[in-house]
Design a protein around this motif. Structure first.
Motif, PDB file in Angstrom:
ATOM      1  N   ARG A 198      48.942  47.408  44.380  1.00  0.00           N
ATOM      2  CA  ARG A 198      48.579  46.745  43.969  1.00  0.00           C
ATOM      3  C   ARG A 198      49.115  46.830  42.071  1.00  0.00           C
ATOM      4  NH1 ARG A 198      44.556  49.559  40.985  1.00  0.00           N
ATOM      5  NH2 ARG A 198      43.671  51.596  41.457  1.00  0.00           N
ATOM      6  N   LEU A 201      43.238  42.866  45.633  1.00  0.00           N
ATOM      7  CA  LEU A 201      43.834  44.105  46.605  1.00  0.00           C
ATOM      8  C   LEU A 201      42.672  45.309  46.751  1.00  0.00           C
ATOM      9  CD1 LEU A 201      47.227  44.159  47.064  1.00  0.00           C
ATOM     10  CD2 LEU A 201      45.797  43.710  49.047  1.00  0.00           C
ATOM     11  N   ASP A 202      41.350  45.120  45.571  1.00  0.00           N
ATOM     12  CA  ASP A 202      41.125  45.625  44.508  1.00  0.00           C
ATOM     13  C   ASP A 202      39.877  44.789  43.022  1.00  0.00           C
ATOM     14  OD1 ASP A 202      39.198  47.880  43.975  1.00  0.00           O
ATOM     15  OD2 ASP A 202      40.794  49.170  42.984  1.00  0.00           O
ATOM     16  N   GLU A 245      37.194  45.251  42.894  1.00  0.00           N
ATOM     17  CA  GLU A 245      36.586  46.296  41.489  1.00  0.00           C
ATOM     18  C   GLU A 245      37.058  46.983  40.051  1.00  0.00           C
ATOM     19  OE1 GLU A 245      33.782  48.723  43.566  1.00  0.00           O
ATOM     20  OE2 GLU A 245      33.271  47.138  44.576  1.00  0.00           O
ATOM     21  N   ASP A 246      38.667  46.816  39.949  1.00  0.00           N
ATOM     22  CA  ASP A 246      39.746  47.148  39.180  1.00  0.00           C
ATOM     23  C   ASP A 246      39.188  46.069  37.850  1.00  0.00           C
ATOM     24  OD1 ASP A 246      41.032  48.263  37.126  1.00  0.00           O
ATOM     25  OD2 ASP A 246      43.188  48.429  38.354  1.00  0.00           O
ATOM     26  N   TYR A 276      32.924  45.136  35.263  1.00  0.00           N
ATOM     27  CA  TYR A 276      33.219  46.098  36.645  1.00  0.00           C
ATOM     28  C   TYR A 276      34.110  47.879  35.627  1.00  0.00           C
ATOM     29  CZ  TYR A 276      32.741  43.357  40.425  1.00  0.00           C
ATOM     30  OH  TYR A 276      32.646  42.848  41.934  1.00  0.00           O
TER      31      TYR A 276
END
Length: 172
Positions: free
Chosen positions: A74, A103-104, A106-107, A137
């Motif tokens: 990412r 891909l994430d 929560e980033d 987040y």
């Protein structure tokens, strides 16, 4: 006597099958062609150097190469998104930040950058949603600065809504 088969008839199908199997099992192209972590780290450093030097075309080429080598990393997607943002290619930047988020989720950083691009594109409601995601987040202490920046931008929505007579949307 038969003629020898061409490389295309013999080796390429085997190579294609090998590559397909490698990628389908979650492998990266970089591993398959022998580009290891040291080379990828050097390329990433070079991409970031070009970005810092405002050489965005070169930075984009490096990030695109890195994405080809590691499509599920990412930080490469986010790097290309940042380049596209600096080039004012906002729809492309949004696509890259969305891929990084996939891909994430929560980033919070890609959603913050996405919100800025969406605002530049005049898409206030999606930008507000991206900021809400960022705020949801960005809860860790090391994310306090990002959270403050996102909150300040979100507060501008309230000010703009009040000054134009619009009502700011409230989360339940």
């Amino acid at each position: 006597m038969s003629e020898p088969q061409s490389l295309q008839e013999t080796a390429l199908p085997d190579l294609a099958d090998s590559l397909r199997d490698h990628l389908m099992s979650g492998g990266a192209l970089g591993d398959w062609v022998g580009v290891g972590p040291v080379e990828r780290a050097a390329a990433d450093a070079l991409a970031r150097y070009f970005y810092q030097q405002d050489q965005f075309d070169l930075a984009a080429q490096m990030f695109l190469w890195l994405i080809a080598m590691e499509p599920f990393e990412r930080t490469h997607l986010q790097g290309l998104g940042s380049v596209r943002m600096m080039q004012q290619r906002y729809p492309e930047a949004v696509d890259q930040f969305a891929a990084a988020l996939a891909l994430d989720i929560e980033d919070p950083y890609p959603s913050f950058l996405m919100a800025q691009c969406l605002l530049k594109m005049g898409l206030r409601d999606p930008a507000r949603d991206a900021l809400s995601m960022c705020l949801a987040y960005s809860t860790r202490p090391e994310q306090a600065e990002l959270r403050a920046r996102a909150q300040a931008l979100a507060d501008l929505f309230g000010s703009a809504s009040e000054s134009t007579g619009e009502r700011a949307r409230q989360d339940p």
